[in-house]
Write a protein that holds these residues in place. Structure first.
Motif, PDB file in Angstrom:
ATOM      1  N   LEU A 116       0.806  -1.213   0.000  1.00  0.00           N
ATOM      2  CA  LEU A 116       0.000   0.000   0.000  1.00  0.00           C
ATOM      3  C   LEU A 116       0.842   1.267   0.000  1.00  0.00           C
ATOM      4  O   LEU A 116       0.568   2.216  -0.717  1.00  0.00           O
ATOM      5  CB  LEU A 116      -0.928  -0.019   1.207  1.00  0.00           C
ATOM      6  CG  LEU A 116      -2.069   0.992   1.160  1.00  0.00           C
ATOM      7  CD1 LEU A 116      -2.870   0.846  -0.119  1.00  0.00           C
ATOM      8  CD2 LEU A 116      -2.974   0.784   2.354  1.00  0.00           C
ATOM      9  N   ARG A 117       1.882   1.289   0.782  1.00  0.00           N
ATOM     10  CA  ARG A 117       2.703   2.491   0.900  1.00  0.00           C
ATOM     11  C   ARG A 117       3.239   2.930  -0.457  1.00  0.00           C
ATOM     12  O   ARG A 117       3.222   4.099  -0.790  1.00  0.00           O
ATOM     13  CB  ARG A 117       3.865   2.217   1.863  1.00  0.00           C
ATOM     14  CG  ARG A 117       4.579   3.467   2.274  1.00  0.00           C
ATOM     15  CD  ARG A 117       5.692   3.115   3.245  1.00  0.00           C
ATOM     16  NE  ARG A 117       5.183   2.545   4.463  1.00  0.00           N
ATOM     17  CZ  ARG A 117       5.296   3.131   5.667  1.00  0.00           C
ATOM     18  NH1 ARG A 117       5.904   4.272   5.775  1.00  0.00           N
ATOM     19  NH2 ARG A 117       4.804   2.553   6.728  1.00  0.00           N
ATOM     20  N   GLY A 118       3.708   1.997  -1.243  1.00  0.00           N
ATOM     21  CA  GLY A 118       4.274   2.345  -2.539  1.00  0.00           C
ATOM     22  C   GLY A 118       3.236   2.604  -3.611  1.00  0.00           C
ATOM     23  O   GLY A 118       3.527   3.221  -4.620  1.00  0.00           O
ATOM     24  N   MET A 164      -2.247   5.060  -6.684  1.00  0.00           N
ATOM     25  CA  MET A 164      -3.185   4.237  -7.433  1.00  0.00           C
ATOM     26  C   MET A 164      -4.312   3.767  -6.521  1.00  0.00           C
ATOM     27  O   MET A 164      -5.474   3.699  -6.921  1.00  0.00           O
ATOM     28  CB  MET A 164      -2.427   3.035  -7.994  1.00  0.00           C
ATOM     29  CG  MET A 164      -3.286   2.059  -8.728  1.00  0.00           C
ATOM     30  SD  MET A 164      -2.508   0.423  -8.716  1.00  0.00           S
ATOM     31  CE  MET A 164      -2.519   0.082  -6.972  1.00  0.00           C
ATOM     32  N   TYR A 165      -3.970   3.476  -5.302  1.00  0.00           N
ATOM     33  CA  TYR A 165      -4.959   2.947  -4.355  1.00  0.00           C
ATOM     34  C   TYR A 165      -6.104   3.928  -4.109  1.00  0.00           C
ATOM     35  O   TYR A 165      -7.268   3.550  -4.150  1.00  0.00           O
ATOM     36  CB  TYR A 165      -4.259   2.608  -3.036  1.00  0.00           C
ATOM     37  CG  TYR A 165      -5.207   2.166  -1.950  1.00  0.00           C
ATOM     38  CD1 TYR A 165      -5.651   0.852  -1.899  1.00  0.00           C
ATOM     39  CD2 TYR A 165      -5.668   3.074  -1.000  1.00  0.00           C
ATOM     40  CE1 TYR A 165      -6.526   0.456  -0.915  1.00  0.00           C
ATOM     41  CE2 TYR A 165      -6.555   2.680  -0.017  1.00  0.00           C
ATOM     42  CZ  TYR A 165      -6.971   1.378   0.022  1.00  0.00           C
ATOM     43  OH  TYR A 165      -7.852   0.995   0.984  1.00  0.00           O
ATOM     44  N   VAL A 166      -5.772   5.201  -3.892  1.00  0.00           N
ATOM     45  CA  VAL A 166      -6.825   6.165  -3.570  1.00  0.00           C
ATOM     46  C   VAL A 166      -7.814   6.332  -4.718  1.00  0.00           C
ATOM     47  O   VAL A 166      -8.967   6.681  -4.504  1.00  0.00           O
ATOM     48  CB  VAL A 166      -6.263   7.538  -3.135  1.00  0.00           C
ATOM     49  CG1 VAL A 166      -5.550   7.420  -1.806  1.00  0.00           C
ATOM     50  CG2 VAL A 166      -5.365   8.136  -4.195  1.00  0.00           C
ATOM     51  N   ARG A 167      -7.357   6.054  -5.935  1.00  0.00           N
ATOM     52  CA  ARG A 167      -8.277   6.140  -7.066  1.00  0.00           C
ATOM     53  C   ARG A 167      -9.296   5.007  -7.045  1.00  0.00           C
ATOM     54  O   ARG A 167     -10.316   5.059  -7.723  1.00  0.00           O
ATOM     55  CB  ARG A 167      -7.506   6.115  -8.380  1.00  0.00           C
ATOM     56  CG  ARG A 167      -7.118   7.517  -8.786  1.00  0.00           C
ATOM     57  CD  ARG A 167      -6.116   7.533  -9.952  1.00  0.00           C
ATOM     58  NE  ARG A 167      -4.975   8.366  -9.551  1.00  0.00           N
ATOM     59  CZ  ARG A 167      -3.710   8.074  -9.802  1.00  0.00           C
ATOM     60  NH1 ARG A 167      -3.388   7.007 -10.471  1.00  0.00           N
ATOM     61  NH2 ARG A 167      -2.767   8.858  -9.374  1.00  0.00           N
ATOM     62  N   LEU A 168      -9.012   3.991  -6.282  1.00  0.00           N
ATOM     63  CA  LEU A 168      -9.941   2.852  -6.204  1.00  0.00           C
ATOM     64  C   LEU A 168     -10.903   2.981  -5.031  1.00  0.00           C
ATOM     65  O   LEU A 168     -11.837   2.183  -4.906  1.00  0.00           O
ATOM     66  CB  LEU A 168      -9.143   1.556  -6.038  1.00  0.00           C
ATOM     67  CG  LEU A 168      -8.156   1.245  -7.173  1.00  0.00           C
ATOM     68  CD1 LEU A 168      -7.354   0.012  -6.828  1.00  0.00           C
ATOM     69  CD2 LEU A 168      -8.877   1.065  -8.479  1.00  0.00           C
ATOM     70  N   ILE A 169     -10.677   3.978  -4.183  1.00  0.00           N
ATOM     71  CA  ILE A 169     -11.506   4.084  -2.981  1.00  0.00           C
ATOM     72  C   ILE A 169     -12.085   5.484  -2.763  1.00  0.00           C
ATOM     73  O   ILE A 169     -12.658   5.750  -1.716  1.00  0.00           O
ATOM     74  CB  ILE A 169     -10.700   3.646  -1.724  1.00  0.00           C
ATOM     75  CG1 ILE A 169      -9.361   4.394  -1.582  1.00  0.00           C
ATOM     76  CG2 ILE A 169     -10.414   2.157  -1.779  1.00  0.00           C
ATOM     77  CD1 ILE A 169      -9.368   5.580  -0.699  1.00  0.00           C
TER      78      ILE A 169
END
Ligand code: ZN
Length: 56
Positions: free
Chosen positions: A12-14, A18-23
């Motif tokens: 997640l850290r790296g 991209m992650y925030v675009r999924l949530i």
């Protein structure tokens, strides 16, 4: 990328950009982890947020 966000803790850290675009516009919440996401496929025990709200 992998499957469920629930299993992504290590990377997640790296991959936070991209992650925030999924949530950012969550439609589902994980009944097991409490995580929310834009797509139910990203969660291991998905529950629609709209239908979950009607239960309280
Ligand atoms: Zn989960």
């Amino acid at each position: 990328m992998a499957k469920e966000l629930c299993k992504l803790k290590k990377s997640l850290r790296g991959e936070i950009g991209m992650y925030v675009r999924l949530i950012d516009q969550p439609t589902h919440v994980c009944l097991k982890c409490g995580r929310a996401a834009n797509d139910k496929k990203l969660l291991c025990k998905p529950q629609s947020i709209a239908s979950a709200m009607q239960k309280s």
